[in-house]
Structures are given as C-alpha cells and as structure tokens.
Design a protein around this motif. Structure first.
Motif, PDB file in Angstrom:
ATOM      1  N   PRO A  90     102.500  14.047  43.607  1.00  0.00           N
ATOM      2  CA  PRO A  90     103.378  14.571  42.563  1.00  0.00           C
ATOM      3  C   PRO A  90     102.591  15.285  41.472  1.00  0.00           C
ATOM      4  O   PRO A  90     101.596  14.768  40.973  1.00  0.00           O
ATOM      5  CB  PRO A  90     104.056  13.314  41.999  1.00  0.00           C
ATOM      6  N   LEU A  91     103.057  16.477  41.099  1.00  0.00           N
ATOM      7  CA  LEU A  91     102.379  17.270  40.084  1.00  0.00           C
ATOM      8  C   LEU A  91     102.275  16.503  38.766  1.00  0.00           C
ATOM      9  O   LEU A  91     101.266  16.594  38.058  1.00  0.00           O
ATOM     10  CB  LEU A  91     103.142  18.589  39.875  1.00  0.00           C
ATOM     11  N   ALA A  92     103.314  15.709  38.447  1.00  0.00           N
ATOM     12  CA  ALA A  92     103.317  14.970  37.176  1.00  0.00           C
ATOM     13  C   ALA A  92     102.116  14.023  37.089  1.00  0.00           C
ATOM     14  O   ALA A  92     101.566  13.821  36.002  1.00  0.00           O
ATOM     15  CB  ALA A  92     104.618  14.198  37.015  1.00  0.00           C
ATOM     16  N   GLN A  93     101.700  13.442  38.215  1.00  0.00           N
ATOM     17  CA  GLN A  93     100.534  12.547  38.196  1.00  0.00           C
ATOM     18  C   GLN A  93      99.280  13.322  37.790  1.00  0.00           C
ATOM     19  O   GLN A  93      98.447  12.823  37.028  1.00  0.00           O
ATOM     20  CB  GLN A  93     100.320  11.922  39.573  1.00  0.00           C
ATOM     21  N   ILE A  94      99.143  14.529  38.322  1.00  0.00           N
ATOM     22  CA  ILE A  94      97.966  15.336  38.031  1.00  0.00           C
ATOM     23  C   ILE A  94      98.008  15.819  36.574  1.00  0.00           C
ATOM     24  O   ILE A  94      97.021  15.734  35.841  1.00  0.00           O
ATOM     25  CB  ILE A  94      97.902  16.552  38.982  1.00  0.00           C
ATOM     26  N   GLU A  95      99.185  16.300  36.165  1.00  0.00           N
ATOM     27  CA  GLU A  95      99.299  16.845  34.812  1.00  0.00           C
ATOM     28  C   GLU A  95      99.133  15.756  33.751  1.00  0.00           C
ATOM     29  O   GLU A  95      98.583  16.011  32.675  1.00  0.00           O
ATOM     30  CB  GLU A  95     100.641  17.560  34.652  1.00  0.00           C
ATOM     31  N   ALA A  96      99.604  14.545  34.058  1.00  0.00           N
ATOM     32  CA  ALA A  96      99.415  13.444  33.116  1.00  0.00           C
ATOM     33  C   ALA A  96      97.924  13.230  32.879  1.00  0.00           C
ATOM     34  O   ALA A  96      97.481  13.056  31.740  1.00  0.00           O
ATOM     35  CB  ALA A  96     100.060  12.169  33.645  1.00  0.00           C
ATOM     36  N   ALA A  97      97.123  13.276  33.942  1.00  0.00           N
ATOM     37  CA  ALA A  97      95.676  13.099  33.801  1.00  0.00           C
ATOM     38  C   ALA A  97      95.076  14.219  32.963  1.00  0.00           C
ATOM     39  O   ALA A  97      94.220  13.985  32.112  1.00  0.00           O
ATOM     40  CB  ALA A  97      95.009  13.052  35.174  1.00  0.00           C
ATOM     41  N   GLN A  98      95.550  15.443  33.206  1.00  0.00           N
ATOM     42  CA  GLN A  98      95.005  16.581  32.449  1.00  0.00           C
ATOM     43  C   GLN A  98      95.287  16.436  30.961  1.00  0.00           C
ATOM     44  O   GLN A  98      94.438  16.761  30.130  1.00  0.00           O
ATOM     45  CB  GLN A  98      95.602  17.885  32.987  1.00  0.00           C
ATOM     46  N   THR A  99      96.493  15.929  30.624  1.00  0.00           N
ATOM     47  CA  THR A  99      96.791  15.780  29.195  1.00  0.00           C
ATOM     48  C   THR A  99      96.129  14.530  28.616  1.00  0.00           C
ATOM     49  O   THR A  99      96.276  14.247  27.432  1.00  0.00           O
ATOM     50  CB  THR A  99      98.310  15.727  28.909  1.00  0.00           C
TER      51      THR A  99
ATOM     52  N   GLU B 247      87.536  15.267  37.856  1.00  0.00           N
ATOM     53  CA  GLU B 247      88.123  13.935  37.669  1.00  0.00           C
ATOM     54  C   GLU B 247      89.555  13.893  38.198  1.00  0.00           C
ATOM     55  O   GLU B 247      89.980  12.896  38.773  1.00  0.00           O
ATOM     56  CB  GLU B 247      88.097  13.562  36.179  1.00  0.00           C
TER      57      GLU B 247
ATOM     58  N   LEU C 163      89.982  11.093  40.811  1.00  0.00           N
ATOM     59  CA  LEU C 163      90.657   9.892  40.302  1.00  0.00           C
ATOM     60  C   LEU C 163      92.168   9.920  40.499  1.00  0.00           C
ATOM     61  O   LEU C 163      92.822   8.883  40.409  1.00  0.00           O
ATOM     62  CB  LEU C 163      90.351   9.710  38.807  1.00  0.00           C
ATOM     63  N   VAL C 164      92.739  11.104  40.732  1.00  0.00           N
ATOM     64  CA  VAL C 164      94.197  11.162  40.885  1.00  0.00           C
ATOM     65  C   VAL C 164      94.601  11.659  42.276  1.00  0.00           C
ATOM     66  O   VAL C 164      95.217  10.929  43.054  1.00  0.00           O
ATOM     67  CB  VAL C 164      94.846  12.046  39.797  1.00  0.00           C
TER      68      VAL C 164
ATOM     69  N   GLN D 246      93.107   9.544  45.196  1.00  0.00           N
ATOM     70  CA  GLN D 246      93.642   8.171  45.152  1.00  0.00           C
ATOM     71  C   GLN D 246      95.118   8.145  45.549  1.00  0.00           C
ATOM     72  O   GLN D 246      95.581   7.272  46.262  1.00  0.00           O
ATOM     73  CB  GLN D 246      93.484   7.583  43.750  1.00  0.00           C
ATOM     74  N   SER D 247      95.851   9.151  45.051  1.00  0.00           N
ATOM     75  CA  SER D 247      97.291   9.185  45.288  1.00  0.00           C
ATOM     76  C   SER D 247      97.599   9.493  46.749  1.00  0.00           C
ATOM     77  O   SER D 247      98.577   8.990  47.309  1.00  0.00           O
ATOM     78  CB  SER D 247      97.931  10.232  44.372  1.00  0.00           C
TER      79      SER D 247
END
Lengths: 273, 278
Positions: free
Chosen positions: A167-176, A183, A187-188, A191-192
């Motif tokens: 899910p893009l939201a998982q990646i974008e959450a890490a970026q923010t 990373e 890490l995302v 792992q996901s």
C-alpha cells in the motif's frame, strides 16, 4: 409452513452457501478425496481384463517401490532430484528477489526489464535444452539451468507484482517520518511484501518440480525424472507410477513446509483459525 | 509573526494534452503557528492534493509552498501525515509501530543517551495519551479501525512534528468512534501544539475541530471561502447544537452544493424522471 412460536433458525448446515465445516468433517472429506481415487484405481486395475503393463495396481506399485528402494538405490535418485530442483530454485530466487524488488519499486527498471521478461517467459523452457547443452554442457549445471529457465522469469514477474501491491500509504507514512529512499525500500516495502514473496516462492517451487523431468532429459543417469524416462523404455509402468507419485509427495511435503514457515514467520497473518 | 505554512499562488496540473486536468489553480493561504485548519469541498476540489503538496508527497506545478519559512522540496519529518487507512505496519506490534521513526537514521543521528531514554518515555506517554496502554503488544490487525487510527496518530506524533497533516483520518470510522476521536485530536492539539491541516468531507467535523474552515471548489480546484469558526477555543460536543454552529453548517453545506456543479446532475435527474413518466 406456518412458524411456531419459539421457533429458532437452525445452525446452517455444511451445504449452505459457504457454510461451516468442523475440522473433523474437513479431515473426513479430505480423506475421502484421497482414498476414493485410490479405491477406484485398485478396483479398475484388479479387473481381469486390464493388462499390468497398461495399468498396474496399487499393490504392484508398492512392491516396485520396495524393490526400487532395496535394489536400485531409490534414495540417491530422490536425493539428486531434490538437489537439482532446490539448487535451480534457489539460484532463481536469489536473483529474482532483488530484481523483483527493483522492478516493483522503480519505474525505469520496470520499463527496461518487464516487457523483456514477459517476452522470455513465453518461450518454452524445453526448447532451450539444445542451447543449454551447447552453452552449459551436460554436467550437473545444465539440469539446474533448465529448472532455472523454467522458474526464474515467472518468479521475477510475480515478485515484482508482490512489491507493487505494498500500500502506498505505508510508504508515504515512512517518508513523512523522515525515511530516506533506501530506508523506505528496506524497512517498509521489503518488510511489507515479505509474506506475499514467500507465497510466490511456494508456488514457484511447485513449477520447479514440473521442470525436473525435462531437466533430466539432458544426459542424466540418475534422478526421479530420469528413472521415469528409463522405465518408459522398458515398459515398467509400475515404476513410472512410483516416480510420479513420489514427485507429487515430495512436492506436497515442501508445500507444507513453506506453509509452516509462513505461519511461523508472519504470525500476525494467522491470528484466527 | 510569520506563518507556519505559507501557500503562495500554488497550481497543480495533472497529465498532458487532452488528459490535462487543472487540479489546483492560484491557491494562496497562510496558516499560523498552532492553528487548526480544516479543508472541505465537493469531490475534485483538490483538497487532498493541496494537503499532499504541503506534505511534499505531490509536487506543485506553479507557485510556492513554505513550511517553517523553508520551501517544501519533498516529504520530511517536520510534516508528519496521517492517512485514512492502510498506513500502519502490520508486521510490527503497536509499540514498534509508534517507535518506527526511531529506526530511521534521521531519528538516530546525533542523539545523546539521555535523548534516547527520553524517546522511550515519549512512546509510553503517547501510548497513554491515545488510550492504547492495553494494546501495547497487539498486532495492528487485531485492533478496531478507531484504535488503528489512534496508533497512526501516535506514530505521527512520535518525532514531534511541528506540522501535522491529516487526510480524512476518520473517514472510515463509525459516527460514535469519530466523536471520541474528535475530542482526542483536540486534546492532542492543545497538548502538543502542532499546526494542524485536516482534510475531511464531513462538514460537522470540519467546524467542530477548526479555528478556520477552508472551503474549496472544483474545476479548477481553488479556495472559494474561508470561514472563521465562531466557537470558543475549548470545544464541547454540545456546541454542535448551538444556533451559531448550525447556521455555519447550513451555510457551508449550501455553498458546497452551489460550487459542486450538482445543478447539472439535477437536470439529468429531471430528464430521467420525465423519461420514466413517458
């Protein structure tokens, strides 16, 4: 029928659409599904009119299994086949994993590699045998190469798809939260995608086994696939049966091991039932 | 005092040629430090796009966005974001999700051991603040939607972002859970003092939470009206029934309808009804 006062709807039966099945019932049906063909096979093959060369019975096949084990070194045939399949599969996996990760993450890599891979995967692996013999020779590595060709290209595409499904939201959450590109991948995304990647490995392991017989066409003098081919020449139908059944059984065991690993490695996906 | 977020004549165009869509046109807005601003508007008005541009997850094609006086060049830890769903990491337990930013180089660099210890304390404090103590070691997919969003908010707060961006964070929750979350986020806003930009399609939510409600209109996406919310800073659920609240809600809803282009839809509906009558 008029409803009586106090009447309650009954628990839906197993034949209700997507109805429940207790685990006892499940194993009962599973046993039925496995034993029925065996019984049918036994009945048909024991009919007086059926030639043993055409269809050997379960007993003949079992006797051949014992004989193969005792006199023809069944274990080393199994060992060498498992070795070839596992090695070809592992080489595929080790190369496909980083490539799938890159294709699923970076569009330029996808544009370069995906159409190419799509093209190659439609080429029949069997047809590569002459080329493999020419380039790799007839050593052990040629059998591994055939299994590699049969599994690698499918594996890359499926792994790329697994990675794309993160899910893009998982990646974008890490970026923010300040994650760098590296990373985010490590890490995302990786792992996901891991549980899906393991499932892809399980499925492609099955395909690796289907290429075993093809691989052992290449100047082999041992292995389950080779034995099946040799048995064909001598009309040892019972031995063909043993070989096919053993390959199926080994595949089933490996599949179950993958499922077990999935349950152990990803407990959050197996919380209920 | 200079604004915390400054949006200056921002434009955003998606696609090219015949697929060209002007998602945002000439949008300008200043958001003050510790202000709570909500964005509402008909679908296609670009409110989510604008939020994503502030977060650095989308790039603008015209104008400039400043956060803390610096031009926004990409996502960064100073602007944490909470999404509607699918943003938690299902392979990490609740506590590990909240502490995720600690795994990043940015979160580890140049830290004294006292700071590392303080971080652990902060994770615990956030857990309590969000009412998650009982769920510390749970997997995210063992939690209800409301609890999952609490974890997502705690995780976003962990790095002490000065700006918190929320993209319809309660859109998937039921009405009761949403009310609880409203009071929780107001509490967080008072306590942690982030500047909050919050996108929603729920007008009542937009008014109840905000100092200002920004109403956007579609085709092209732009700011239509900015409403100052005439309620005391301390909000209570009962305020939703006061005349001021209801008047503002009615006004905003009417304006959204006017700007949505729904008149044409109404025409189509009338035509369909006539055809049925025949």
């Amino acid at each position: 029928m008029p409803s009586r006062p106090g009447a309650r709807p009954r628990r839906p039966g197993m034949w209700a659409i997507r109805g429940p099945l207790s685990s006892r019932q499940y194993w009962l049906f599973a046993a039925l599904g496995l034993l029925a063909p065996l019984g049918l096979w036994w009945v048909v093959s024991s009919g007086a009119t059926v030639d043993k060369v055409f269809l050997p019975g379960p007993v003949d096949v079992f006797n051949r299994l014992i004989k193969w084990y005792a006199e023809d070194d069944l274990l080393s045939d199994m060992g060498i086949s498992i070795y070839r399949v596992t090695t070809g599969f592992l080489v595929s996996a080790v190369i496909a994993l980083p490539l799938g990760l890159l294709i699923g993450t970076f569009r330029p890599v996808q544009a370069v590699l995906e159409p190419l891979t799509d093209f190659i995967r439609y080429m029949p692996a069997v047809a590569f045998i002459p080329l493999v013999m020419l380039w790799v020779g007839i050593e052990e590595s040629s059998k591994i190469a055939i299994i590699f060709i049969g599994t690698f290209f499918q594996m890359v595409l499926m792994m790329a798809e697994d990675v794309r499904r993160v899910p893009l939201a998982q990646i974008e959450a890490a970026q923010t939260m300040g994650a760098t590109r590296g990373e985010s991948v490590k890490l995302v995304i990786f792992q996901s995608a891991k549980p899906a990647l393991l499932d892809t490995l399980r499925v492609t392991m099955g395909w690796a086994w289907t290429y075993l017989v093809v691989a052992e066409l290449v100047a082999a003098n041992s292995g389950l696939g080779y034995s099946i081919l040799k048995a064909q020449r001598f009309l040892q139908t019972d031995k063909i049966f043993v070989g096919i059944l053993l390959i199926g059984l080994i595949g089933l065991v490996m599949d179950q091991l993958f499922r077990l690993a999935h349950r152990k490695a990803f407990p959050w996906l197996h919380l209920r039932s | 005092m200079s604004p915390k977020i400054s949006i200056q004549q921002v434009g955003k165009v998606f696609g090219e040629g015949s697929h060209r869509v002007e998602a945002l046109k000439d949008v300008s807005l200043d958001i003050a430090d510790n202000e709570f601003v909500t964005f509402v508007g008909a679908s296609g008005c670009g409110k989510s796009t604008l939020l994503r541009i502030i977060g650095g997850l989308e790039y603008h094609t015209a104008g400039e966005v400043l956060a803390n006086g610096q031009p926004v060049m990409g996502p960064g830890a100073d602007r944490a974001m909470v999404f509607q769903h699918y943003s938690l990491y299902p392979w990490l337990r609740v506590m590990e999700n909240i502490k995720f930013s600690r795994r990043l180089r940015h979160g580890r660099e140049n830290l004294t051991s006292a700071e590392v210890e303080a971080a652990s304390g902060r994770a615990d404090a956030l857990l309590s603040l969000m009412g998650l103590n009982a769920a510390t070691h749970a997997w995210p997919n063992e939690l209800s939607g409301g609890m999952q969003q609490r974890v997502a908010i705690a995780r976003a707060l962990m790095g002490r972002p000065e700006i918190l961006l929320m993209d319809e964070p309660f859109g998937a929750l039921d009405a009761q859970t949403r009310e609880v979350m409203h009071d929780l986020i107001l509490h967080v806003h008072r306590l942690e003092k982030p500047t909050l930009a919050f996108v929603t399609h729920d007008v009542e939510e937009a008014i109840y939470l905000a100092d200002r409600v920004v109403l956007m209109a579609p085709r092209p996406g732009r700011i239509d009206t900015i409403y100052q919310v005439p309620l005391p800073a301390e909000r209570e659920q009962d305020m939703k029934h006061t005349p001021e609240f209801l008047r503002l809600k009615k006004e905003i809803l009417a304006r959204i309808r006017e700007t949505s282009g729904m008149e044409t839809d109404q025409n189509m509906l009338d035509q369909l009804n006539m055809q049925e009558a025949i």
